[in-house]
Design an enzyme around this catalytic site. Structure first.
Site, mmCIF file in Angstrom:
data_model
loop_
_atom_site.group_PDB
_atom_site.id
_atom_site.type_symbol
_atom_site.label_atom_id
_atom_site.label_comp_id
_atom_site.label_asym_id
_atom_site.label_seq_id
_atom_site.Cartn_x
_atom_site.Cartn_y
_atom_site.Cartn_z
ATOM 1 C CD GLN A 280 -17.630 19.337 11.821
ATOM 2 O OE1 GLN A 280 -17.633 18.230 11.854
ATOM 3 N NE2 GLN A 280 -16.528 20.216 12.650
ATOM 4 C CE1 TYR A 309 -11.535 19.269 24.097
ATOM 5 C CE2 TYR A 309 -11.905 21.457 23.950
ATOM 6 C CZ TYR A 309 -11.656 20.060 25.179
ATOM 7 O OH TYR A 309 -11.772 19.814 26.124
ATOM 8 C CD GLU A 330 -6.391 18.086 18.132
ATOM 9 O OE1 GLU A 330 -7.860 18.095 18.209
ATOM 10 O OE2 GLU A 330 -6.476 16.230 18.456
ATOM 11 C CG ASP A 378 -15.460 21.190 16.749
ATOM 12 O OD1 ASP A 378 -16.842 20.575 17.948
ATOM 13 O OD2 ASP A 378 -15.764 21.374 16.210
ATOM 14 C CB CYS A 405 -20.656 16.482 18.631
ATOM 15 S SG CYS A 405 -19.051 15.875 19.791
HETATM 16 N N1 SAH Z 1 -12.573 21.648 15.355
HETATM 17 C C1 SAH Z 1 -12.158 20.248 14.584
HETATM 18 C C2 SAH Z 1 -12.614 19.250 15.606
HETATM 19 C C3 SAH Z 1 -13.593 19.305 15.496
HETATM 20 S S1 SAH Z 1 -13.642 17.376 16.732
HETATM 21 C C4 SAH Z 1 -13.046 20.603 13.004
HETATM 22 O O1 SAH Z 1 -14.117 21.308 13.316
HETATM 23 O O2 SAH Z 1 -13.242 19.438 12.416
HETATM 24 C C5 SAH Z 1 -12.343 17.041 18.332
HETATM 25 C C6 SAH Z 1 -11.334 16.942 18.228
HETATM 26 O O3 SAH Z 1 -10.667 17.681 19.499
HETATM 27 C C7 SAH Z 1 -10.806 16.324 17.650
HETATM 28 O O4 SAH Z 1 -10.257 16.319 16.759
HETATM 29 C C8 SAH Z 1 -10.051 15.786 18.780
HETATM 30 O O5 SAH Z 1 -8.887 14.373 18.569
HETATM 31 C C9 SAH Z 1 -9.324 16.099 19.306
HETATM 32 N N2 SAH Z 1 -9.892 16.253 21.410
HETATM 33 C C10 SAH Z 1 -10.530 15.721 21.509
HETATM 34 N N3 SAH Z 1 -10.635 15.512 22.914
HETATM 35 C C11 SAH Z 1 -9.143 16.213 23.430
HETATM 36 C C12 SAH Z 1 -8.777 17.364 24.729
HETATM 37 N N4 SAH Z 1 -8.794 16.575 25.702
HETATM 38 N N5 SAH Z 1 -7.934 18.103 24.398
HETATM 39 C C13 SAH Z 1 -7.598 18.368 22.489
HETATM 40 N N6 SAH Z 1 -7.676 18.050 22.081
HETATM 41 C C14 SAH Z 1 -8.968 17.310 21.698
#
Ligand code: SAH
Length: 448
Positions: A280, A309, A330, A378, A405
């Site tokens: 973040q 995610y 992830e 997320d 987001c």
């Molecule tokens: N929850 C975390 C990250 C949020 S950002 C935080 O708050 O820091 C969204 C995340 O989803 C990123 O790390 C991205 O790499 C991941 N992501 C994107 N597409 C995805 C998918 N299809 N499956 C799993 N993760 C994914």
């Protein structure tokens, strides 16, 4: 309406991209930098069938919500396209985005909280990714003008930690002195494409990533030696991106010197972050976002939690000590490694992270009979998929906490959850990105 025509427009609205909206002879006109309530004389830039783009020639009537900013380029480049609007109104604009989407979905009864303000309104970003290009024969860093690839040279990036701006300018000077060419995207030639700098708020560690066309270049040893001397810099990484593409990062990272990760902290939990891992970007606002999400989850010591995610596990590891277990998904492998290492680093033994696409892994888990009590999601801007939602529901959670987001895909997905037996009655927007139109929001779905 024709290109280059000068017309007088009354701005009635602000688009989700923060463009002023006006109507003229049955056309919708989008005007950069114009605010609702303003009357402007504008020059038509581009005409499509139903809509057009225009730019301000003169503001005839000014909005009381307009604030003076140091550089118009912040708004013009999209680096901070809401910077000309007062902060109170920015918060209101973000709330309105959510309200309007709910209205369109006939979900007017859902309560929308006041947007949670960010503790810092400028200089809040712990990371900057800035393009490097030649401008009039000189290597420059800056930002692209909106809807273009014209680089506008900048040294003050406004929303970024000033310590990062300082490093960006020093690296720019080092590249100039060593006559390293900037990337040329027309010919896919030159060398340095982007500078990516990340700084830990907790430890002050700074990672510099040079995104380059080649994995090595003649001046690299000297450049590295000089970057090492910049106060605070703890690592230099070369990211190799040989392709002709708009995607910023290439697939391979080479550690030139220093630590392979930087260490930051959220609340009590320490995190090591690899170059490709998501973290973040608003360090001071992140704990507030997480607190809001975690509070709504009403976690119990017996809860089995899924962190989907997950990035480097920031949400799951923040709650692990208060629940039975955490399992995360992830897609970025380095981030998964970070998440599992971070669990160990913090003496957490009931959390495990798995690499894969959430929309593929969740159905496999559901099929295996894995259950959950609470799921945190997320996702990136495109939101969830129907396959993911169906599988998530199959694991039987009492609560699903959705951090988003992009409120448009969030509202779409919430409707899908409703069809599958879940309900929600409130959404809280949180301002993670002051001066920009980006909206972050949190809600909790409960099993009916
Ligand atoms: N929850 C975390 C990250 C949020 S950002 C935080 O708050 O820091 C969204 C995340 O989803 C990123 O790390 C991205 O790499 C991941 N992501 C994107 N597409 C995805 C998918 N299809 N499956 C799993 N993760 C994914």
């Amino acid at each position: 309406m024709e290109k280059n025509q000068i017309i007088e427009l009354e701005i009635t609205d602000l688009s989700y991209e923060a463009m002023g909206v006006a109507h003229y002879e049955g056309m919708t006109v989008f005007v950069t930098n114009a605010l609702p309530g303003e009357v402007v004389s504008a020059k038509v830039l581009k005409v499509k069938k139903r809509f057009a783009f225009a730019k301000i020639e003169k503001i005839i009537k000014k909005s009381p919500n307009r604030v003076e900013i140091e550089l118009n380029q912040w708004v013009q480049t999209g680096l901070a396209s809401l910077a000309h609007l007062s902060y109170d109104q920015q918060l209101e604009f973000k709330r309105e985005q959510v309200v309007n989407l709910l209205k369109k979905a006939h979900l007017d009864q859902v309560e929308v909280g006041q947007t949670v303000p960010s503790p810092d309104q400028t200089g809040y970003r712990n990371k900057a990714q800035v393009p490097v290009r030649m401008v009039n024969g000189q290597l420059e860093i800056g930002f692209f003008r909106k809807h273009s690839h014209d680089l506008v040279p900048l040294t003050n990036f406004f929303t970024t930690d000033p310590e990062i701006d300082r490093v960006l300018v020093k690296v720019r000077d080092i590249l100039r002195e060593n006559k390293v060419p900037a990337y040329d995207e027309v010919h896919n030639s030159g060398e340095v494409r982007y500078l990516d700098v990340r700084r830990s708020q907790a430890t002050g560690e700074i990672m510099v990533i040079l995104v380059c066309l080649d994995k090595d270049f003649a001046q690299l040893p000297q450049v590295a030696e000089e970057i090492k001397q910049i106060a605070g810099v703890t690592s230099l990484v070369l990211n190799h991106n040989p392709k002709k593409t708009n995607v910023i990062l290439g697939k391979t990272d080479y550690l030139v010197f220093g630590l392979p990760q930087i260490t930051d902290r959220i609340g009590e939990v320490e995190f090591k972050i690899s170059p490709e891992s998501f973290f973040q970007i608003n360090s001071k606002q992140t704990p507030r976002l997480y607190d809001l999400a975690i509070k709504q989850a009403q976690l119990k010591p017996t809860d089995v939690v899924i962190d989907a995610y997950s990035g480097i596990g920031t949400i799951g590891l923040s709650v692990a000590k208060h629940v039975k277990s955490v399992r995360g998904i992830e897609v970025v492998r380095d981030a998964v490694k970070d998440a599992n290492n971070n669990a160990e680093l913090n003496d957490i033994h009931n959390a495990k992270y798995f690499a894969g696409k959430a929309e593929e892994l969740m159905p496999r888990w559901a099929k295996k009979g894995i259950t959950s009590d609470v799921i945190f999601v997320d996702p990136p801007r495109k939101g969830l998929t129907p396959e993911f939602i169906e599988a998530a529901v199959k694991t039987g959670p009492q609560k699903i906490v959705y951090i988003s987001c992009n409120p448009a895909t969030m509202v779409r997905d919430l409707q899908e959850f409703q069809k599958q037996g879940y309900d929600f009655n409130r959404i809280d927007p949180v301002d993670m990105f002051p001066q920009t139109p980006h909206v972050e929001a949190v809600t909790v779905l409960t099993k009916k």
